[in-house]
Design a protein around this motif. Structure first.
Motif, PDB file in Angstrom:
ATOM      1  N   TYR A 150      50.118 -55.974  12.388  1.00 37.49           N
ATOM      2  CA  TYR A 150      50.563 -54.689  11.841  1.00 37.49           C
ATOM      3  C   TYR A 150      50.269 -54.610  10.343  1.00 37.49           C
ATOM      4  CZ  TYR A 150      53.820 -51.003  10.381  1.00 37.49           C
ATOM      5  OH  TYR A 150      54.377 -49.875   9.833  1.00 37.49           O
ATOM      6  N   TYR A 154      47.040 -52.834   5.915  1.00 37.02           N
ATOM      7  CA  TYR A 154      47.332 -52.477   4.521  1.00 37.02           C
ATOM      8  C   TYR A 154      46.322 -53.159   3.603  1.00 37.02           C
ATOM      9  CZ  TYR A 154      50.027 -51.443   0.304  1.00 37.02           C
ATOM     10  OH  TYR A 154      50.424 -50.973  -0.924  1.00 37.02           O
ATOM     11  N   LEU A 176      53.496 -50.582   4.633  1.00 37.45           N
ATOM     12  CA  LEU A 176      52.786 -49.842   5.685  1.00 37.45           C
ATOM     13  C   LEU A 176      53.738 -48.953   6.464  1.00 37.45           C
ATOM     14  CD1 LEU A 176      49.845 -49.644   6.715  1.00 37.45           C
ATOM     15  CD2 LEU A 176      50.561 -51.106   8.605  1.00 37.45           C
ATOM     16  N   ALA A 180      52.959 -45.058   7.034  1.00 38.51           N
ATOM     17  CA  ALA A 180      52.805 -44.493   8.373  1.00 38.51           C
ATOM     18  C   ALA A 180      53.549 -43.177   8.517  1.00 38.51           C
ATOM     19  CB  ALA A 180      53.281 -45.500   9.424  1.00 38.51           C
ATOM     20  N   SER A 183      51.516 -40.016   8.105  1.00 32.54           N
ATOM     21  CA  SER A 183      50.454 -39.753   9.078  1.00 32.54           C
ATOM     22  C   SER A 183      50.734 -38.504   9.899  1.00 32.54           C
ATOM     23  CB  SER A 183      50.305 -40.954  10.015  1.00 32.54           C
ATOM     24  OG  SER A 183      49.371 -40.687  11.038  1.00 32.54           O
ATOM     25  N   VAL A 223      45.364 -47.290  -0.742  1.00 30.77           N
ATOM     26  CA  VAL A 223      46.464 -46.961   0.165  1.00 30.77           C
ATOM     27  C   VAL A 223      46.950 -45.533  -0.010  1.00 30.77           C
ATOM     28  CG1 VAL A 223      47.176 -49.366   0.372  1.00 30.77           C
ATOM     29  CG2 VAL A 223      48.174 -47.928  -1.432  1.00 30.77           C
ATOM     30  N   ARG A 229      46.160 -43.101   5.518  1.00 32.24           N
ATOM     31  CA  ARG A 229      47.553 -42.890   5.907  1.00 32.24           C
ATOM     32  C   ARG A 229      47.651 -42.352   7.329  1.00 32.24           C
ATOM     33  NH1 ARG A 229      50.671 -40.552   0.508  1.00 32.24           N
ATOM     34  NH2 ARG A 229      50.391 -42.421  -0.748  1.00 32.24           N
ATOM     35  N   ALA A 232      47.165 -45.289   9.517  1.00 29.71           N
ATOM     36  CA  ALA A 232      48.328 -46.184   9.521  1.00 29.71           C
ATOM     37  C   ALA A 232      49.314 -45.778  10.613  1.00 29.71           C
ATOM     38  CB  ALA A 232      49.011 -46.173   8.159  1.00 29.71           C
ATOM     39  N   TYR A 235      47.709 -46.498  14.114  1.00 30.85           N
ATOM     40  CA  TYR A 235      47.720 -47.936  14.374  1.00 30.85           C
ATOM     41  C   TYR A 235      49.129 -48.413  14.718  1.00 30.85           C
ATOM     42  CZ  TYR A 235      46.585 -52.891  13.478  1.00 30.85           C
ATOM     43  OH  TYR A 235      46.387 -54.248  13.578  1.00 30.85           O
ATOM     44  N   SER A 236      50.125 -47.923  13.989  1.00 29.48           N
ATOM     45  CA  SER A 236      51.514 -48.272  14.285  1.00 29.48           C
ATOM     46  C   SER A 236      51.897 -47.843  15.696  1.00 29.48           C
ATOM     47  CB  SER A 236      52.440 -47.610  13.254  1.00 29.48           C
ATOM     48  OG  SER A 236      53.793 -47.865  13.553  1.00 29.48           O
TER      49      SER A 236
END
Length: 536
Positions: A150, A154, A176, A180, A183, A223, A229, A232, A235-236
Motif C-alpha cells: 500500500y 507514495y 497515502l 486517497a 481521489s 504527491v 491522487r 492513490a 489503488y487503495s
C-alpha cells in the motif's frame, strides 16, 4: 511494555512516547518507567515473538523468541524463570498470535464467541477463524505484505524516494491515506492497471523490479499531482477489494470480525468492513499496530495459564504527565481551571495544547495528549499543519460530543478511538472536514473522558457546536509529549498560543493571538498563579 493484573490492563508504555522517535526500541529509561509502575514481582514475564534475531535462531530456533508466524498454542515458549529473586514464568508466543489475542481480548466479544479475525500489516494479510474453544485456524493468506504494498506507491510519485529501496518509509502509509481521499476513484488507465497488477499480483516486489518503471505512470510526478491522487484512491480500493472478495466468497455471513495489524488504522477500510453487511459487528482495538503486541502477548499468557482470554481496559493507560520539570514559567500567564474561558479562547481562534492524566495507548491522540482548536475555518487546518510541520494535504480530525455526533457527522453510535470515517452533514466545520466530505471522528462521553467532555460542553454553550479540532501533541517524527519542559519548548518554537495541563491554563504572553484576545476582552484575565515559584 504492558502489565495485566487480575485480568485488567494496568498500563501500556510505548517507547516512542515521551518525545522519542517513532518506532523506538525499548531503552533503559523505559524499563525503569515500568519498574516504577510495578508493585509486585509479576507471575509471568512475556516477550512478543519476532523474526529470528540471528542466523543461529534461523537454523535452530530459539528458547526465548516465539517467532513471527504461527497460530498454534503448542508453539509458544513457556518455562520457569526468576525475576528480582522471585519466581516468574517466562512466556513468548508469535507476533501473529499477539495481534489476534490483542484484538479478541480487548473486544466486547465474550469468551467462546466464534468469530473471524483479519490481521493485515506490513507482512501479513490473513483471514482466520476462531472457534468456540478459542482455537485459531488460518483460512487464507489473501495478500502478503499489504501494508508495504500500500505505502509503496507514495514513493513512486515522490521524487526523493529511491525506486530501488526495498521497503517504503514508515510514514508513507499515513500520508497515502490522506491523499486517497482526494481521489475521484475513476477507472484506472491501461498503464495504471498494468502497474497495479504488477504490484498486487504475486509476491511483494520493489518498484525497481517493474520492467516499465522508466515509463510508469506517476513516476516522480509529485504527491500533489491530481492524477496521482486519483490513482492513490484506485489503488487503495483495489487492495481492499481483494480482501472483501475473499470474505464474500469464503466467510459465513453474520459472524463478528476482529481486526488487527497496522492496516487497522486505515479508517476508510474499517468503514468499508462496517458497511459491507458481512459481519454482525466489527471491532478494531485502539492499538491494532505493533503498539498492541505487548498487550496481546500478555493476554495470550493469561489465556494459557487461566483459560481466560478477556481483559478489562481503558485507553488512557499510559504514563502520567510530568509537570515537575523546569520550564520557562515566566513566559506564561497562568490561571486556574476554567472551561468557559478555555472555550472562549478556542472560539477566538487560539490553538492550545491539552494535557490530562495518563497518555492514551496507541498512535492516535484521543484527548489526553492533544492540540485543540476551533473547527470552523480552513485556515485553522492550515495553521495546525504548519504547527505540526507536515504537508498541507493532511486532514485534521474532529473530537465530538456523543450527543452531537449524529447531527454533525451522521454517526449513530460511539466511535471513541478515531478508527472510522463519517460524512459531515454541514459545511460549517471546514477545519475538520476532508476534501471528500468525510471526517475521522472521535466521540466523547462523560464516562470516556470527563475533562474533555466538560470542555466540549462549554464550547457548545459558547458556539453551538460540541466539536473541536483534535490532533496529536508531538514533535515531528516523535511520539506524544509527556513532560512540561518539552511542552513549553514546543509551544514557543512551534506557535501554540498556550496549553492546559490538568485544568491549569498557561497562555503564552508573546503570542499575538493571545495579545489580540486580551485587547478584545473587556477585562484581561488575571494571571492568579503566575507568581508561584517553580517547584524544587
Amino acid at each position: 511494555m504492558a502489565l495485566i493484573e487480575e485480568t485488567r490492563l494496568c498500563f501500556s508504555i510505548e517507547s516512542e512516547k515521551g518525545s522519542n522517535y517513532r518506532h523506538s526500541a525499548v531503552s533503559v529509561a523505559d524499563v525503569l518507567d515500568v519498574a516504577g509502575e510495578l508493585s509486585n514481582v509479576p507471575d509471568v514475564i512475556c516477550m512478543s515473538g519476532w523474526w529470528p534475531l540471528d542466523h543461529y535462531e534461523f537454523l535452530h530456533g530459539s528458547r526465548r523468541n516465539g517467532g513471527y508466524r504461527g497460530t498454534g498454542e503448542a508453539l509458544a515458549i513457556h518455562e520457569t524463570a526468576r525475576f528480582l529473586r522471585g519466581q516468574a514464568d517466562y512466556f513468548s508466543s508469535s507476533h501473529e498470535r499477539s495481534h489476534i489475542m490483542c484484538a479478541f481480548g480487548m473486544s466486547p466479544l465474550p469468551k467462546g464467541t466464534p468469530c473471524y479475525a483479519l490481521v493485515w500489516e506490513g507482512e501479513m494479510g490473513t483471514f482466520y477463524e476462531i472457534d468456540i474453544r478459542g482455537e485459531i485456524r488460518i483460512l487464507s493468506d489473501v495478500l502478503t505484505q499489504p501494508g508495504n504494498r500500500y505505502a509503496l506507491i507514495y514513493g513512486l510519485a515522490d521524487p526523493t524516494f529511491p525506486k530501488d529501496g526495498p521497503y517504503p518509509r514508515q510514514s508513507d502509509a499515513g500520508k497515502l491515506m490522506a491523499l486517497a481521499s482526494f481521489s475521484k476513484r475513476l477507472a484506472a488507465t491501461a498503464e495504471e492497471q498494468a502497474l497495479l497488477e504488477f504490484l498486487l499480483d504475486g509476491p511483494y516486489r520493489n518498484l525497481s523490479d517493474y520492467p516499465l518503471l522508466e515509463q510508469a505512470p506517476h513516476r516522480d510526478a509529485g504527491v500533489e499531482d491530481p492524477d496521482f491522487r486519483d490513482f492513490a484512491g484506485i489503488y487503495s480500493d483495489a487492495i481492499f477489494s481483494r480482501f472483501e472478495a475473499f470474505a464474500r466468497e469464503n466467510l459465513e455471513p453474520g459472524r463478528p470480525l476482529i481486526i488487527a495489524g497496522g492496516c487497522g488504522l486505515n479508517c476508510d477500510w474499517n468503514s468499508g468492513w462496517a458497511r459491507s453487511g458481512l459481519f454482525s459487528e466489527v471491532f478494531v482495538p485502539p492499538v491494532p499496530n505493533d503498539s498492541g503486541a505487548a498487550i496481546g502477548t500478555a493476554i495470550d499468557a493469561q489465556y494459557r495459564l487461566t483459560g481466560d482470554p478477556k481483559i478489562a481496559w481503558d485507553v488512557y493507560a499510559g504514563l502520567r504527565f510530568r509537570a515537575d520539570v523546569p520550564f520557562e514559567r515566566d513566559a506564561y500567564d497562568v490561571l486556574e481551571r476554567d472551561n468557559a474561558l478555555v472555550a472562549d479562547l478556542l472560539a477566538h481562534d487560539l490553538i492550545l495544547g491539552w494535557v490530562h492524566g495518563r497518555y492514551e495507548i496507541g498512535p492516535r491522540a484521543l484527548g489526553n495528549r492533544s492540540i485543540l482548536a476551533a473547527p470552523f475555518r480552513d485556515s485553522t487546518r492550515q495553521r495546525l499543519n504548519v504547527i505540526k510541520q507536515r504537508e498541507q494535504f493532511r486532514p485534521i480530525a474532529p473530537v465530538c460530543l456523543i450527543e452531537d455526533a449524529e447531527r454533525w457527522f451522521g454517526c449513530h453510535g460511539e466511535s471513541p478511538h478515531m478508527l472510522y470515517t463519517f460524512t459531515a452533514t454541514t459545511d460549517r466545520l471546514c477545519a475538520v472536514t476532508h476534501v471528500n466530505g468525510t471526517a475521522r471522528i472521535q466521540t466523547v462521553t462523560a464516562q470516556s473522558n470527563r475533562d474533555l467532555h466538560a470542555l466540549l460542553t462549554s464550547f457548545r454553550a459558547r458556539t453551538g457546536f460540541g466539536v473541536l479540532c483534535n490532533t496529536s501533541l508531538n514533535f515531528k517524527g516523535k511520539g506524544f509529549i509527556n513532560d512540561i519542559g518539552d511542552l513549553d519548548v514546543y509551544t514557543r518554537d512551534h506557535g501554540l498560543d498556550g496549553f492546559v495541563v490538568d485544568g491549569r491554563i498557561h497562555l503564552l504572553r508573546q503570542s499575538p493571538n493571545y495579545q489580540a484576545y486580551q485587547r478584545l476582552s473587556a477585562k484581561a484575565p488575571v494571571p492568579v498563579l503566575s507568581c508561584l515559584a517553580t517547584p524544587a
